[in-house]
Design a protein around this motif. Structure first.
Motif, mmCIF file in Angstrom:
data_model
loop_
_atom_site.group_PDB
_atom_site.id
_atom_site.type_symbol
_atom_site.label_atom_id
_atom_site.label_comp_id
_atom_site.label_asym_id
_atom_site.label_seq_id
_atom_site.Cartn_x
_atom_site.Cartn_y
_atom_site.Cartn_z
ATOM 1 N N ASN A 1 54.967 -82.778 74.469
ATOM 2 C CA ASN A 1 55.525 -82.231 73.167
ATOM 3 C C ASN A 1 54.623 -81.993 72.088
ATOM 4 O O ASN A 1 54.407 -81.186 71.454
ATOM 5 N N ASP A 2 53.596 -83.205 72.074
ATOM 6 C CA ASP A 2 52.508 -83.127 71.184
ATOM 7 C C ASP A 2 51.419 -81.674 71.417
ATOM 8 O O ASP A 2 51.205 -81.026 70.484
ATOM 9 N N CYS A 3 51.218 -81.369 72.746
ATOM 10 C CA CYS A 3 50.395 -80.206 73.154
ATOM 11 C C CYS A 3 51.156 -79.160 72.740
ATOM 12 O O CYS A 3 50.782 -77.953 72.103
ATOM 13 N N LEU A 4 52.590 -79.013 72.978
ATOM 14 C CA LEU A 4 53.589 -77.644 72.648
ATOM 15 C C LEU A 4 53.359 -77.735 71.259
ATOM 16 O O LEU A 4 53.275 -76.486 70.611
ATOM 17 N N LEU A 5 53.669 -78.789 70.396
ATOM 18 C CA LEU A 5 53.717 -78.368 68.794
ATOM 19 C C LEU A 5 52.439 -77.880 68.350
ATOM 20 O O LEU A 5 52.332 -77.045 67.510
ATOM 21 N N LYS A 6 51.334 -78.417 68.770
ATOM 22 C CA LYS A 6 49.982 -78.004 68.293
ATOM 23 C C LYS A 6 50.009 -76.300 68.559
ATOM 24 O O LYS A 6 49.514 -75.727 67.859
ATOM 25 N N LEU A 7 50.113 -76.133 69.776
ATOM 26 C CA LEU A 7 50.141 -74.559 70.442
ATOM 27 C C LEU A 7 51.159 -73.846 69.480
ATOM 28 O O LEU A 7 50.621 -72.675 68.989
ATOM 29 N N GLY A 8 52.251 -74.183 69.253
ATOM 30 C CA GLY A 8 53.025 -73.544 68.403
ATOM 31 C C GLY A 8 52.705 -73.307 66.951
ATOM 32 O O GLY A 8 52.898 -72.234 66.236
ATOM 33 N N ARG A 9 52.143 -74.240 66.411
ATOM 34 C CA ARG A 9 51.395 -73.980 65.169
ATOM 35 C C ARG A 9 50.336 -73.035 65.115
ATOM 36 O O ARG A 9 50.043 -72.263 64.230
ATOM 37 N N ARG A 10 49.615 -73.022 66.088
ATOM 38 C CA ARG A 10 48.457 -72.037 66.135
ATOM 39 C C ARG A 10 49.168 -70.671 66.326
ATOM 40 O O ARG A 10 48.454 -69.934 65.942
ATOM 41 N N LEU A 11 50.320 -70.541 67.255
ATOM 42 C CA LEU A 11 50.997 -69.409 67.408
ATOM 43 C C LEU A 11 51.498 -68.906 65.827
ATOM 44 O O LEU A 11 51.216 -67.599 65.693
ATOM 45 N N ALA A 12 52.012 -69.729 65.346
ATOM 46 C CA ALA A 12 52.809 -69.204 63.843
ATOM 47 C C ALA A 12 51.571 -68.902 63.043
ATOM 48 O O ALA A 12 51.649 -67.769 62.207
ATOM 49 N N CYS A 13 50.334 -69.505 63.036
ATOM 50 C CA CYS A 13 49.507 -69.234 62.140
ATOM 51 C C CYS A 13 48.727 -67.974 62.419
ATOM 52 O O CYS A 13 48.540 -67.034 61.724
ATOM 53 N N LEU A 14 48.534 -67.742 63.743
ATOM 54 C CA LEU A 14 47.916 -66.573 64.314
ATOM 55 C C LEU A 14 48.880 -65.371 63.895
ATOM 56 O O LEU A 14 48.652 -64.149 63.402
ATOM 57 N N VAL A 15 50.173 -65.350 64.113
ATOM 58 C CA VAL A 15 51.055 -64.320 63.730
ATOM 59 C C VAL A 15 51.145 -64.118 62.310
ATOM 60 O O VAL A 15 51.519 -63.114 62.073
#
Length: 166
Positions: free
Chosen positions: A48-62
């Motif tokens: 979940n830690d990896c998924l959280l970081k990826l989700g944050r990156r996605l939100a930032c890019l979008v």
């Protein structure tokens, strides 16, 4: 438009990312799972830690649309595929004039601690989720060939936690 193939189907990464972020605005993890289920399902086994970081990156890019979102997402998906593949190893080089082989990347442990400051002095004060995450990260680092660990007394209780984990 940049797109990627996933199992024979072509995926518009920008469309998938925008959809995932919009549908799961309250949860970076759920947004990551939604995006990855289309773009890189093999990465879903990560913590979940990896998924959280990826989700944050996605939100930032979008959120910042002053660039080509599809082009920015291609390396993100490629990185996820590399990580999920587990075949990547960190290169090693000779350390100074010795014959020791050191990885070119070190595992910095400043953020490993349960909390900042000298308050935690015993392992019974460390949450099991925090320690379990530290152990998972250590195991993954070792799998990648990273065996140089950097920590310091000023990093809260990370030395205590590392000592127990190792």
């Amino acid at each position: 438009m940049v797109s990627m193939s996933n199992g024979g189907a072509t995926l518009n990464l920008a469309k998938a990312a925008k959809k995932a972020v919009a549908e799961h605005a309250g949860s970076h993890i759920e947004a990551a799972v939604s995006f990855l289920s289309e773009a890189c399902p093999e990465y879903l086994a990560q913590s979940n830690d990896c998924l959280l970081k990826l989700g944050r990156r996605l939100a930032c890019l979008v959120e910042y649309e002053s660039f080509d979102l599809n082009a920015a997402l291609v390396p993100l998906v490629q990185e996820c595929r590399l990580i999920a593949d587990n075949s990547v190893k960190v290169p090693k080089v000779r350390f100074g004039k010795t014959e020791l082989q050191m990885p070119i990347v070190t595992l910095g442990c400043m953020r490993f601690q349960m909390e900042w400051g000298p308050r935690i002095t015993e392992m019974n004060q460390v949450g099991s989720d925090c320690q379990d995450n530290l152990v998972r990260i250590l195991k993954h680092a070792f799998e990648l060939g990273i065996n140089h660990i950097e920590t310091a007394r000023g990093y809260g209780c990370s030395e205590l936690q590392l000592g127990v984990a190792l």
